[in-house]
Scaffold this motif. Structure first.
Motif, short mmCIF file in Angstrom:
data_model
loop_
_atom_site.label_atom_id
_atom_site.label_comp_id
_atom_site.label_asym_id
_atom_site.label_seq_id
_atom_site.Cartn_x
_atom_site.Cartn_y
_atom_site.Cartn_z
N HIS A 106 39.21 43.60 43.24
CA HIS A 106 38.21 44.63 42.94
C HIS A 106 37.37 44.25 41.73
CE1 HIS A 106 37.27 48.76 41.03
NE2 HIS A 106 36.31 48.44 41.87
N CYS A 107 36.06 44.42 41.85
CA CYS A 107 35.13 44.19 40.74
C CYS A 107 34.30 45.46 40.53
CB CYS A 107 34.20 43.02 41.04
SG CYS A 107 35.02 41.44 41.18
N LEU A 108 34.12 45.83 39.27
CA LEU A 108 33.34 47.02 38.93
C LEU A 108 31.85 46.72 38.81
CD1 LEU A 108 35.70 48.55 36.25
CD2 LEU A 108 35.03 49.70 38.37
N LEU A 109 31.51 45.49 38.43
CA LEU A 109 30.12 45.14 38.13
C LEU A 109 29.67 43.95 38.96
CD1 LEU A 109 30.23 45.45 34.23
CD2 LEU A 109 29.34 47.14 35.87
N LEU A 110 28.35 43.86 39.12
CA LEU A 110 27.75 42.77 39.89
C LEU A 110 28.09 41.42 39.27
CD1 LEU A 110 25.83 42.07 42.25
CD2 LEU A 110 23.92 42.33 40.66
N GLY A 111 28.02 41.34 37.94
CA GLY A 111 28.33 40.09 37.25
C GLY A 111 29.76 39.64 37.49
N ASP A 112 30.69 40.60 37.51
CA ASP A 112 32.09 40.27 37.77
C ASP A 112 32.27 39.70 39.18
OD1 ASP A 112 32.71 41.26 35.26
OD2 ASP A 112 33.19 43.27 36.02
N ALA A 113 31.56 40.28 40.14
CA ALA A 113 31.66 39.82 41.52
C ALA A 113 31.10 38.41 41.66
CB ALA A 113 30.90 40.78 42.45
N ARG A 114 30.01 38.12 40.98
CA ARG A 114 29.44 36.77 41.03
C ARG A 114 30.45 35.75 40.49
NH1 ARG A 114 23.99 39.10 39.24
NH2 ARG A 114 22.68 38.95 41.10
N ARG A 115 31.11 36.09 39.40
CA ARG A 115 32.11 35.18 38.83
C ARG A 115 33.31 35.02 39.77
NH1 ARG A 115 29.97 37.48 34.12
NH2 ARG A 115 31.28 39.35 34.25
N ALA A 116 33.72 36.10 40.42
CA ALA A 116 34.85 36.03 41.35
C ALA A 116 34.53 35.12 42.53
CB ALA A 116 35.20 37.43 41.87
N LEU A 117 33.29 35.18 43.01
CA LEU A 117 32.89 34.35 44.14
C LEU A 117 32.83 32.88 43.78
CD1 LEU A 117 30.16 36.66 45.69
CD2 LEU A 117 32.25 35.90 46.82
N LYS A 118 32.54 32.59 42.53
CA LYS A 118 32.53 31.19 42.08
C LYS A 118 33.95 30.65 41.93
CE LYS A 118 28.10 31.25 39.61
NZ LYS A 118 27.43 31.12 38.28
N ALA A 119 34.88 31.55 41.65
CA ALA A 119 36.26 31.13 41.38
C ALA A 119 37.08 30.92 42.65
CB ALA A 119 36.95 32.16 40.49
N ARG A 120 36.75 31.65 43.73
CA ARG A 120 37.54 31.54 44.95
C ARG A 120 36.72 31.97 46.15
NH1 ARG A 120 42.09 36.27 44.96
NH2 ARG A 120 42.56 35.24 46.92
N SER A 121 37.25 31.70 47.34
CA SER A 121 36.57 32.11 48.57
C SER A 121 37.23 33.38 49.12
CB SER A 121 36.64 31.00 49.62
OG SER A 121 37.98 30.72 49.96
N PHE A 122 36.45 34.16 49.85
CA PHE A 122 36.93 35.41 50.43
C PHE A 122 36.61 35.42 51.92
CE2 PHE A 122 36.29 36.32 45.97
CZ PHE A 122 37.41 37.08 45.64
N ASP A 123 37.42 36.18 52.66
CA ASP A 123 37.20 36.30 54.10
C ASP A 123 36.17 37.37 54.44
OD1 ASP A 123 39.25 34.40 55.18
OD2 ASP A 123 40.57 35.71 54.03
N LEU A 124 35.97 38.32 53.52
CA LEU A 124 35.01 39.40 53.75
C LEU A 124 34.64 40.04 52.43
CD1 LEU A 124 34.93 41.96 56.60
CD2 LEU A 124 35.01 42.85 54.25
N LEU A 125 33.38 40.47 52.30
CA LEU A 125 32.90 41.12 51.09
C LEU A 125 32.50 42.56 51.41
CD1 LEU A 125 30.46 38.33 49.80
CD2 LEU A 125 32.94 38.47 49.54
N MET A 126 32.91 43.49 50.54
CA MET A 126 32.48 44.89 50.63
C MET A 126 31.67 45.17 49.37
SD MET A 126 36.09 46.54 51.93
CE MET A 126 36.98 45.45 50.80
N LEU A 127 30.37 45.39 49.53
CA LEU A 127 29.47 45.47 48.38
C LEU A 127 28.81 46.84 48.29
CD1 LEU A 127 27.68 42.02 48.90
CD2 LEU A 127 29.81 42.50 47.65
N ASP A 128 28.98 47.50 47.16
CA ASP A 128 28.29 48.76 46.90
C ASP A 128 26.82 48.45 46.61
OD1 ASP A 128 27.84 51.42 46.47
OD2 ASP A 128 28.68 51.45 44.45
#
Length: 233
Positions: free
Chosen positions: A36-58
């Motif tokens: 879980h990420c609260l902010l857009l910047g946090d999500a960008r960093r998470a995506l650089k750190a690992r891969s995901f099977d699906l994204l749920m974006l507010d």
């Protein structure tokens, strides 16, 4: 739960902690792993750190919009994207689909519905596109890479657009109804409509023109649907 769903890694970008807790509980109870990420910047960093099977974006966030992240992700890879928004305006939904989102859920939504949407997207993402693998009229389908090339140039297509173009390529010249194209690209997604097909056809045409501006490949047949017309190379 399918084997893929049991190990699927999901990214949730949601700034409302109460909504996030409810969503995470429902998804983890079904066997998913959720970051879980609260902010857009946090999500960008998470995506650089690992891969995901699906994204749920507010959509609405304190530091930007999930639509921006949707655009950024879709320009690079076809990870399934589910948009979340408190706004129920059609323009938000259409914009999200044009940017490459695979599905859209408006708040308030039931956790059970969200889990069902996630499972459906993961099932469809596991299916490889089925057009012919040989070159046809300037088109070349790369099944392993899940991409389509035109005159040797890879088309920057979303997963939906790959399925739409693949369906049209399977039967060049044949008129495909909107219902047939919905089934080919969206499966059993009951929220998708004829307008959804029209929106994706519009963006698909624009991407084809970027590679070959002198030709119109997708033809509209009023009241009937669309066909793909091949041209001599």
């Amino acid at each position: 739960t399918t084997p893929r769903a049991a190990v699927a890694k999901l990214l949730l970008l949601e700034d409302d902690p109460a909504i996030a807790r409810t969503v995470i509980y429902a998804l983890e109870r079904d066997g998913f792993t959720v970051q879980h990420c609260l902010l857009l910047g946090d999500a960008r960093r998470a995506l650089k750190a690992r891969s995901f099977d699906l994204l749920m974006l507010d959509v609405g966030l304190p530091d930007g919009s999930g639509l921006d992240l949707c655009r950024e992700v879709r320009a690079q890879h076809p990870t399934p994207i589910l948009m979340l928004s408190a706004r129920n305006e059609e323009i938000d939904r259409v914009l999200g689909l044009e940017l490459g989102a695979d599905d859209y859920v408006s708040k308030p939504f039931s956790p059970r519905e969200l889990v069902a949407r996630v499972k459906a997207l993961l099932r469809r993402s596991a299916m490889a596109p089925a057009p012919a693998s040989r070159a046809t009229g300037g088109f070349e389908v790369d099944l392993a890479g899940q991409r389509i090339l035109l005159h040797g140039v890879p088309l920057a297509l979303t997963r939906r657009e790959v399925r739409l173009l693949g369906a049209l390529l399977r039967s060049p010249g044949r008129i495909h109804s909107r219902e047939q194209l919905l089934e080919a690209a969206w499966g059993d997604d009951s929220d998708s409509t004829d307008r959804t097909v029209d929106t994706h056809i519009k963006t698909l045409r624009a991407k084809l023109r970027q590679v070959d501006p002198a030709r119109e490949y997708i033809v509209t047949h009023r009241g009937m649907g669309y066909s793909l017309e091949l041209h001599p190379i």
